[in-house]
Each structure stands twice: as C-alpha cells, then as structure tokens.
Design a protein around this motif. Structure first.
Motif, PDB file in Angstrom:
ATOM      1  N   UNK A 278       0.862  -1.195   0.000  1.00 56.83           N
ATOM      2  CA  UNK A 278       0.000   0.000   0.000  1.00 56.83           C
ATOM      3  C   UNK A 278       0.889   1.232   0.000  1.00 56.83           C
ATOM      4  N   UNK A 279       1.352   1.642  -1.169  1.00 56.46           N
ATOM      5  CA  UNK A 279       2.307   2.756  -1.236  1.00 56.46           C
ATOM      6  C   UNK A 279       1.687   4.074  -0.795  1.00 56.46           C
ATOM      7  N   UNK A 280       2.455   4.807  -0.014  1.00 58.81           N
ATOM      8  CA  UNK A 280       2.033   6.147   0.390  1.00 58.81           C
ATOM      9  C   UNK A 280       2.494   7.150  -0.649  1.00 58.81           C
ATOM     10  N   UNK A 281       1.778   8.246  -0.730  1.00 61.32           N
ATOM     11  CA  UNK A 281       2.107   9.295  -1.691  1.00 61.32           C
ATOM     12  C   UNK A 281       2.257  10.623  -0.963  1.00 61.32           C
ATOM     13  N   UNK A 282       3.094  11.456  -1.559  1.00 65.90           N
ATOM     14  CA  UNK A 282       3.322  12.762  -0.967  1.00 65.90           C
ATOM     15  C   UNK A 282       3.496  13.772  -2.089  1.00 65.90           C
ATOM     16  N   UNK A 283       2.742  14.844  -2.019  1.00 63.56           N
ATOM     17  CA  UNK A 283       2.796  15.875  -3.052  1.00 63.56           C
ATOM     18  C   UNK A 283       3.893  16.872  -2.705  1.00 63.56           C
ATOM     19  N   UNK A 284       4.728  17.186  -3.692  1.00 64.47           N
ATOM     20  CA  UNK A 284       5.812  18.152  -3.521  1.00 64.47           C
ATOM     21  C   UNK A 284       5.558  19.365  -4.392  1.00 64.47           C
TER      22      UNK A 284
END
Length: 367
Positions: free
Chosen positions: A298-304
C-alpha cells in the motif's frame, strides 16, 4: 613553514576545540580565521538572497562542519605529527649550520637575533603539537576503556575529567595563540630588516641574508596555500557538494550507517506534475510532483511543490521517474546523493537527525 592541510580523515574526535593543529600553524593567524570560512560564506549567501535556498545552505554548512572535523582529526594523526615535528626541527638544524658557517659575517641589522626568535617559535609550536597529541591519545584511550568496561567512572569523575581536559586545552590554546601573534609581529620585523638595505646585506652577510629570505618566503608561500585551499574547499562545497561527498566517501573511513541500515529507509519514485501559476501578470509553469513509495503493498504518496522538488545536495530538480530516499525526519534527497552521505555520516545533512536512533531521537528542525 608548514605544509598545507588536506581534509581527509574520519575518526571520532573529542568534543574540544582544535588547539594546535599541526602543519599550517606557522600561519595560524591566517588558517584559524579560515576555518569555517565556507559556513560563513554560505550564511551570507542566504542572508543576501543569492542563488542557494535556505535548505541548500543548511546542507552545505553541515558538510563544511564535517570537513573541518575530519581535517582536524587528520591533522592530529601520528604520521602528520611526525612530519610536522621533523619539518620544524629541520629548520632548527639548518639554522645551526648556517649560523656556524657564517660566524665571520657582520650584518648591519641583528639578523642572527631574528633567526633565533624564528626558531624559538618553531620549538614552541612543536611542544604544543606534541602536548596536544598526547592529550588526545589519553582522551581516546579513556573512551576506549569506558566502552570496553575496563574502568568505571562516576558522574563526578566525568565532570572532573572534562574540567581537566578543558584546562589543558585552554593552556595549550593560549600558548599557541600567543605564539601565532608573536610570529606575525616577528615576520614584519624580519621583513623590514631584510628589505631596508638588501643589497648591502647580500654582499656583507650573504648566508644570513638568504636564510632570512628563505624563512620569510616559506611563510608567504604557506599563507597563500592556506588561502587557496580554503577558497577551493569553499567553492567546492557551494557549487559541487557531490564531489566533496564522493572524495570523503572514497578516502575517509566509513563510520556512518551500513548498507543494510540504509536499505531500511523508504524509497520513492518521483512523478512530475506541471502546473501553471500567474506571477507578476505572466503565466509560468511550475514543476512539482508526487513521491510514490516503492516496494510496499500500500504505497504512500506525498505531493511536492516546485520548491520542494529539488535535491538539497546536488541542487538538481527531481526529474520524472527519479528514485528518491526519504529519511525518518521526512527530508528527501536523490538516492545516490544521500546514500553516499549516510555511509560517511549517519545523520541527515539538513537537520542532523540520526537515522540510527529513530526510536530515541526526534528531529528539531524537520520540515
């Protein structure tokens, strides 16, 4: 008088000031202010809103501190100490020989007196260097005994030992500083005497004259080398930090994290997102993106944002498909950039968070 230092070493150092770092200390009046020159330059660059951002400046300040610590340890290693002592004693032996063979010379100025004072500085420097080396060896031996459990020291004993170390450091520091000031004044006096009537001295006392010229020239050469090395290191830290990390990685002992500990840190893949924003009436494209974790179900995502989508080490924007490494403090870098750094020093170059103490230590400066 002393060969220039090269910042290449890595062994744990006591938490004390660098008192009588050998080799360049004939020109210590120049080398001491140059220590930390890169850090001061970077702070000014940040305060004047130059090209480096705040995060990049902090990373480079950390790298500059790391170089200074390793240079200090290298400068106090046994081979360098031996070379420094032999170098200074060679000046003394040459002086004795020249003064002996020039006993018939009668210079118009007291060149012999100046030469004796010059050599006295060499001997004082040698004494300070040897004393500092022995003090550091005793400190390191005490640490090894404590780590191995050979001795047991109570808190009061630790305080007493620390006070004793600080006292010895303070005395050596004052002696070396006084010697450096005297060296500067003595150089000016010698330069004045030698240049006041150079032609007459060269004819009436050629051996004493050229010995003084050689001593004065050695000092100038090593001051120039000090400045050149400091400038090159400062420029490299500012403009090509990955090169500095690569050199430290190749030459220094790797006392940071192991490959297994580094591989436990999460990896991410960067995907570029192009957005448009209006700045001063003009429409400009910004290149932010999304970090997607790799190797998990369950990959986490992060907006940059566009400002965050940059590696603080190499100053390059993240490209589409680039693999990143995120530390426990939430700071992220190119995988190749941060892996080499962590093998040398297991702390975040931005906030100095120790990745080996994730459960025990919190990051004060995490963004």
């Amino acid at each position: 008088m002393y060969p220039p230092p090269i910042p290449t070493s890595s062994s744990s150092s006591p938490a004390t000031d660098d008192v009588s770092s050998p080799l360049l200390n004939r020109s210590r009046r120049v080398s001491q202010p140059l220590r930390g020159a890169a850090s001061r330059l970077l702070r000014r660059a940040s305060s004047r809103r130059m090209m480096l951002g705040e995060s990049s400046v902090r990373v480079r300040e950390t790298a500059a501190e790391q170089i200074e610590e390793r240079q200090s340890e290298w400068a106090h290693s046994k081979p360098v100490i031996v070379l420094d002592v032999l170098w200074n004693l060679a000046f003394v032996f040459v002086t004795v020989g020249v003064v002996w063979f020039s006993s018939g010379e009668d210079p118009g100025v007291p060149l012999r007196f100046w030469i004796v004072g010059y050599n006295l500085q060499c001997l004082i420097h040698v004494a300070c260097v040897v004393a500092e080396y022995r003090r550091r060896r005793g400190y390191d031996q005490s640490n090894r005994d404590l780590d191995s459990g050979l001795i047991s020291v109570q808190g009061s004993s630790d305080d007493y030992g620390s006070a004793e170390i600080e006292s010895g450091t303070s005395v050596a520091k004052h002696i070396e500083s006084t010697n450096a000031i005297f060296s500067f004044v003595w150089w000016i006096i010698g330069f004045y005497w030698v240049t006041a009537d150079a032609e007459e001295l060269a004819q009436s006392s050629p051996q004493l004259y050229w010995l003084c010229v050689a001593f004065l020239a050695f000092d100038v050469i090593f001051v120039v080398l000090c400045v050149a090395v400091a400038c090159l290191v400062g420029i490299a830290v500012c403009c090509c930090l990955p090169c500095i990390i690569a050199v430290l990685y190749a030459l220094a002992d790797r006392e940071g994290a192991s490959d297994e500990e580094i591989e436990r840190l999460p990896k991410f893949k960067f995907l570029t997102l192009k957005n448009s924003e209006k700045v001063n009436g003009e429409v400009r494209e910004t290149h932010g993106g999304i970090m997607t974790q790799l190797g998990v179900d369950s990959p986490s995502e992060r907006v940059l944002s566009s400002d965050e989508a940059e590696c603080c080490i190499c100053l390059c924007d993240y490209e589409d498909g680039t693999e990143l490494r995120e530390l426990s403090c939430r700071h992220h870098f190119h995988e190749a950039c941060i892996d080499k750094w962590l093998r040398i020093n297991a702390t975040c170059p931005l906030c100095k968070f120790n990745i080996l103490k994730t459960g025990e230590q919190s990051c004060n400066d995490a963004v």
